[in-house]
Design a protein around this motif. Sequence first.
Motif, short mmCIF file in Angstrom:
data_model
loop_
_atom_site.label_atom_id
_atom_site.label_comp_id
_atom_site.label_asym_id
_atom_site.label_seq_id
_atom_site.Cartn_x
_atom_site.Cartn_y
_atom_site.Cartn_z
N TRP A 33 1.11 -1.02 0.32
CA TRP A 33 -0.19 0.00 0.03
C TRP A 33 0.72 1.06 0.16
CZ3 TRP A 33 -0.96 3.57 3.52
CH2 TRP A 33 -1.44 4.67 3.35
N SER A 34 2.23 1.35 0.65
CA SER A 34 2.67 2.74 0.86
C SER A 34 3.90 2.75 -0.46
CB SER A 34 4.20 2.02 1.94
OG SER A 34 5.16 1.23 1.33
N VAL A 35 3.48 1.47 -1.36
CA VAL A 35 4.55 2.16 -2.72
C VAL A 35 3.16 2.31 -3.62
CG1 VAL A 35 5.35 0.94 -4.94
CG2 VAL A 35 6.47 0.46 -2.57
N LEU A 36 1.73 1.78 -4.09
CA LEU A 36 0.30 1.49 -4.62
C LEU A 36 -0.08 2.40 -4.49
CD1 LEU A 36 0.40 -2.18 -5.46
CD2 LEU A 36 1.88 -0.33 -6.48
N GLY A 37 -0.30 2.59 -2.98
CA GLY A 37 -1.10 3.39 -2.95
C GLY A 37 -2.79 2.53 -3.34
N ASP A 38 -3.62 4.18 -3.63
CA ASP A 38 -5.05 3.62 -4.04
C ASP A 38 -5.27 3.98 -5.10
OD1 ASP A 38 -7.91 2.93 -3.33
OD2 ASP A 38 -8.59 4.20 -2.07
N ARG A 39 -4.96 3.72 -6.39
CA ARG A 39 -4.81 4.25 -7.62
C ARG A 39 -4.83 3.44 -8.64
NH1 ARG A 39 -0.34 6.90 -4.95
NH2 ARG A 39 1.38 4.94 -5.96
N PRO A 40 -6.39 3.71 -9.44
CA PRO A 40 -6.60 2.62 -10.65
C PRO A 40 -5.27 2.43 -11.21
CG PRO A 40 -8.14 4.00 -10.28
CD PRO A 40 -6.72 4.26 -9.05
N SER A 41 -4.44 2.80 -11.90
CA SER A 41 -3.63 2.92 -12.38
C SER A 41 -2.19 2.00 -11.39
CB SER A 41 -2.69 3.95 -12.50
OG SER A 41 -2.03 4.87 -11.96
N ALA A 42 -2.09 2.01 -10.23
CA ALA A 42 -1.21 0.35 -8.95
C ALA A 42 -2.44 -0.68 -8.84
CB ALA A 42 -0.83 0.80 -8.77
N PRO A 43 -2.56 -1.28 -9.36
CA PRO A 43 -3.11 -2.37 -9.06
C PRO A 43 -2.10 -2.96 -8.15
CG PRO A 43 -3.30 -2.93 -11.28
CD PRO A 43 -3.20 -1.18 -11.17
N LEU A 44 -2.93 -3.99 -6.90
CA LEU A 44 -1.63 -5.42 -6.46
C LEU A 44 -2.39 -6.06 -7.10
CD1 LEU A 44 -0.38 -6.10 -3.98
CD2 LEU A 44 -2.00 -5.97 -2.55
N ARG A 45 -0.71 -7.48 -7.43
CA ARG A 45 -1.00 -8.39 -7.89
C ARG A 45 -1.14 -9.52 -6.49
NH1 ARG A 45 -0.56 -8.62 -13.94
NH2 ARG A 45 -0.82 -6.17 -14.53
N PHE A 46 -1.83 -10.60 -6.69
CA PHE A 46 -1.47 -12.07 -5.13
C PHE A 46 -1.85 -12.39 -6.23
CE2 PHE A 46 -3.58 -14.20 -2.48
CZ PHE A 46 -3.11 -14.28 -1.00
N ALA A 58 -4.88 -2.47 -3.04
CA ALA A 58 -3.95 -2.71 -2.42
C ALA A 58 -4.50 -1.79 -0.95
CB ALA A 58 -3.04 -1.56 -2.80
N MET A 59 -5.50 -1.20 -0.82
CA MET A 59 -5.54 -0.35 0.08
C MET A 59 -6.81 -1.62 0.84
SD MET A 59 -7.52 3.78 0.99
CE MET A 59 -9.08 2.41 0.45
N PHE A 60 -7.63 -2.04 0.24
CA PHE A 60 -8.74 -2.81 0.65
C PHE A 60 -8.14 -4.26 0.82
CE2 PHE A 60 -11.97 -1.09 -2.87
CZ PHE A 60 -11.78 0.30 -1.79
#
Length: 396
Positions: free
Chosen positions: A290-303, A349-351
């Motif tokens: 989250w500290s890197v990607l934040g809550d931005r649509p352009s930066a989804p977290l890949r799990f 990432a925030m969720f």
Amino acid sequence: MSTTETPTKPTTPAKPRKAPRKTSTLQITGRSLDAALKRAKPVASKRSAVAALGGIMIRLTGGKVTLEATNMTTSVQARMSGSGTRGFTALVACDLLTNAVKLLGPGAWVAQTDSRDGTLTLAAGAKNLVLPLLRNEDFPSLDFTPGQDLMSAPGDEVLPVVRAALPFASKDQTRPALTSIVFDRKSRVVYASDSYRLGVFDCPGMIARRTGKISVPSEAIEYAAAGASKRWKMTFRGTTAVTIDVGEAVYVTRQVEGKAFEYRHLIPDDFDIDYRVPRDELVDAARFAWSVLGDRPSAPLRFALQHDKVRLHGKDKSSGAGMSMEVPAAAMLVKGSKITALDDVGLNAMFFLSAVEALTPLRGGKLRVQTISPLRPILVSGQGGRVILMPIRLNA
């Protein structure tokens, strides 16, 4: 024969009589006022065109001193210690009263209203502070009478539950059903959803006279949870009013209109993939992501699940910053087989962080992660709580 009129003396207009001066006195302490103000101030309206709605009503009724505030959606009556003239009332701007606490300190105060000047004088030792009063008539009449339909739970049990559910309620006021916290009195659970994630938390100590679901605005629950310590007693008047007594204060709001949404159909009955992941290490990885990607649509977290580990990675396309981190994990048998790999699942990432932080680990300090495929919901479970996360479609 002429007559001569006798000149009359000009009359002097009578001077308007001044209204009789009425004063009322209250003895309080700055410390007690400060504690009550911390509960009342967040509720006071901040954007209303009516000045009285941004005020704090100081009231002495039945030998009890209280502070009242409202934003017309939620109202609060905060209790404090003190004594004084029967029927004492003073409506003061919230910011002025807050500043008075800072200026006069925590010691003994004497508060005196002057009806002729429309002022409140606060005396603490050699210091005297004079504040203008707002019109009592402009402040709405608030009803803090508890209802007959009771739902209660020990504060040390229900408070962690409602605080865990709060982040999952929507902030979108155009969707009122999703801005609520739902208390399911039959199943003894508390849950909330913003349509992207769902949090369900057990509250086994919940005691209710009736079954059914009650939807309460999350704003009111947030105020009450912040001001509570050991007590949580909810009562319902009719079909609308909700009263939450947390001991130090009483909050009143209205039930969210409409039928409470059902959460069970959002959780799949079966899963093909089942992992156990250390909770603390997963939280650490989620905070890093989250500290890197934040809550931005352009930066989804890949799990991704990869045999004996969970891999979190992602890249912010707008800034070019990226991250990756691995956490050890253990795959479990499902229907007699063990699936040990899963391609990237896209998550906010925030969720994801809010989900793993809200959950208490199972025995062994682990969380349970279950899913079916990269495009199906992920269920993260802990002790007494579970969270459903909806995936984001990823572009290659």
